[in-house]
Design an enzyme around this catalytic site. Structure first.
Site, PDB file in Angstrom:
ATOM      1  N   HIS A 254       4.584   2.305  11.768  1.00  0.00           N
ATOM      2  CA  HIS A 254       4.635   1.126  10.891  1.00  0.00           C
ATOM      3  C   HIS A 254       3.227   0.752  10.414  1.00  0.00           C
ATOM      4  CE1 HIS A 254       6.402  -2.828   9.599  1.00  0.00           C
ATOM      5  NE2 HIS A 254       5.148  -3.200   9.744  1.00  0.00           N
ATOM      6  N   GLU A 255       2.322   0.594  11.372  1.00  0.00           N
ATOM      7  CA  GLU A 255       0.960   0.173  10.994  1.00  0.00           C
ATOM      8  C   GLU A 255       0.253   1.275  10.208  1.00  0.00           C
ATOM      9  OE1 GLU A 255       0.436  -2.835  11.146  1.00  0.00           O
ATOM     10  OE2 GLU A 255       1.984  -3.392  12.600  1.00  0.00           O
ATOM     11  N   HIS A 258       1.192   0.872   6.629  1.00  0.00           N
ATOM     12  CA  HIS A 258       0.344  -0.131   5.974  1.00  0.00           C
ATOM     13  C   HIS A 258      -1.027   0.468   5.652  1.00  0.00           C
ATOM     14  CE1 HIS A 258       2.766  -3.764   6.204  1.00  0.00           C
ATOM     15  NE2 HIS A 258       2.931  -3.667   7.508  1.00  0.00           N
ATOM     16  N   GLU A 284       4.920  -4.167   3.012  1.00  0.00           N
ATOM     17  CA  GLU A 284       5.939  -3.919   4.035  1.00  0.00           C
ATOM     18  C   GLU A 284       6.856  -2.760   3.628  1.00  0.00           C
ATOM     19  OE1 GLU A 284       5.471  -5.334   6.787  1.00  0.00           O
ATOM     20  OE2 GLU A 284       7.345  -5.166   7.907  1.00  0.00           O
TER      21      GLU A 284
END
Ligand code: ZN
Length: 489
Positions: A254-255, A258, A284
């Site tokens: 997820h990070e 980003h 997101e």
């Protein structure tokens, strides 16, 4: 133009230096340094703000001669930033900072002791300040529009509410169907996963997806995040749980999602306000795409599972791919947003979105908030929190004054599927590529269509140009039906 760029560079450097200090605070700083650190960060941020709204910046904007499209966009976006920044009186900003400092302390206490009345008066004050903030910013239809626009430029309450209510009509019965099927078992992800192996495996996979560790690194923090010090240094953090595979692994993807967005911004935008993600929703969409549409897909695990088994022989040695794939895609309604699965997550967001609007419009009294929260939870997800710690007190956002922020999480989910479908139209064998561990075509598609623009285009413009339509709930719902419908028989 040179003089303007010089000035914008200095503003950017101050903000980037503040980001380094904030990153250090969450990763390595001893707890006792917190008070001095928050003063240091406040000094840098306010210097950056003063430079931005100073008459000299406006004078340079007036006289600058753009020599390229990028120059033109730098002038246009900086002007808009200043317009917004000067609308809010600095006394209101200072009051919000002070109020949220106190509210955060009260929220921590209230949450620890399941004591909503301790937090309630602070929340009332925050809501009041947010209304003043909205009035200062200005809006066309309703105050909540101004709050939402801070995080998702151009989105309106009415538009988001329409998309969400359409989604909810399909999603609530779908979740009931899934949870009554009794098909899934989470067992294999709740075993012993040595921390150093989790660390290495997650980072290896993020790297194979395209997270560039020459221009990034990963550290530990209590709450995972990504942060950018420049386009050439974008960091991520993760947290490790010994007996649970998901938080570190999917948190890292997820990070990294980003971070890959920020690493992909056109280097020509460095040092200007354009060198940033265009909205929180679009940001997101990138993290969710790598975490869910890639990282929780079967093709990805056809590639990654053999090395997962090699890395975690004790936990996964006697598990097969199918069992593992089911385990990482289990749908179980829970009261806690950050633990929610891919399907129920959006309902957690819609609940907050509705309550925020009601608070701002004065349609719900703060003292009645816990009941309103729990009732909606019970009717949408079929579970009722036992206490307010697991209900209305679970998130930090409201104590920080961040009202209007939550909806961007669900907007990101919806956008991620719309964008992924467009990528699949352009690259039809995307899933075959994942099976071979190839992710570079997807990444370069995202670079071209989303990342490199930075803030030159809004999220709405990108979505329209790339997918041919605005925000929609249908594509996400179709994706959820086909993936989880099959999984649940
Ligand atoms: Zn995120």
């Amino acid at each position: 133009m040179d003089a303007l760029r010089n000035r914008l560079n200095r503003i950017t450097h101050l903000n980037q230096a503040a980001a380094v200090l904030e990153w250090d605070q969450e990763t390595y700083m001893p707890e006792g340094g917190a008070e001095a650190r928050s003063l240091q960060v406040a000094t840098l941020r306010s210097l950056a703000h003063e430079l931005l709204v100073d008459d000299e910046t406006s004078r340079l904007l007036e006289s600058a001669q753009p020599e390229s499209d990028i120059d033109g966009d730098v002038i246009r976006v900086t002007r808009k930033d200043i317009e917004k920044a000067v609308r809010v009186p600095s006394s209101l900003i200072a009051e919000m900072a002070a109020a949220s400092g106190r509210a955060k302390g009260a929220w921590q206490k209230a949450r620890a002791n399941d004591d909503f009345p301790v937090f309630a008066p602070h929340l009332e004050h925050i809501v009041d300040l947010c209304i003043q903030h909205a009035e200062a910013l200005g809006y066309e239809d309703q105050p909540y529009d101004a709050l939402l626009d801070q995080y998702e430029e151009g989105a309106t309450t009415a538009q988001v509410a329409a998309v969400f209510s359409e989604l909810r009509e399909d999603l609530v019965p779908f979740v009931k169907e899934l949870t009554s099927s009794g098909m899934l078992c989470e067992g294999p992800v709740h075993r012993e996963f040595p921390e150093e192996d989790q660390w290495r495996f997650g980072l290896d996979m993020a790297k194979s997806m395209g997270y560039d560790l020459n221009h990034g690194r990963q550290d530990r923090s209590a709450h995972p995040f990504s942060t950018s010090f420049s386009i050439s240094d974008v960091r991520i953090t993760t947290r490790l749980e010994k007996r649970f595979f998901n938080p570190a692994f999917f948190g890292t993807l997820h990070e990294a999602g980003h971070a890959m967005y920020e690493q992909g911004i056109d280097p020509a935008l460095e040092g200007t306000p354009l060198a940033d993600g265009t909205s929180l929703g679009m940001h997101e969409s990138q993290s969710r795409m790598w975490e869910n549409l890639v990282g929780r897909s079967l093709p990805f695990w056809e590639y990654a599972f053999p090395s997962a088994q090699k890395t975690f022989p004790d936990a996964l040695g006697n598990v097969n791919l199918e069992q593992f794939y089911r385990a990482i895609n289990t749908v179980v309604p829970s009261t806690i947003r950050v633990e929610a699965d891919e399907v129920t997550y959006n309902l957690h967001i819609m609940l907050r979105f509705e309550l925020e609007q009601e608070m701002i419009a004065g349609r719900v009294a703060i003292k009645d908030l816990p009941e309103a929260w729990n009732d909606r939870m019970a009717s949408w997800l079929g579970i009722r929190p036992d206490n307010n710690t697991e209900g209305v007190l679970q998130d930090i956002h409201w104590s920080l004054g961040a009202i209007g922020y939550f909806p961007t999480y669900a907007l990101g989910n919806l956008m991620s599927v719309q964008l992924f479908n467009a990528a699949q139209t352009d690259i039809p064998d995307l899933h075959d590529q994942f099976r071979r561990g190839e992710f570079s075509h997807l990444l370069s598609w995202l670079r071209t269509n989303v990342h490199h623009w930075g803030r030159r285009k809004t999220a709405g413009d990108i979505l329209q140009e790339v997918t041919g339509s605005g925000l929609k709930s249908g594509p996400w719902m179709a994706y959820a039906r086909s993936k989880f419908g099959v999984l649940h028989g």
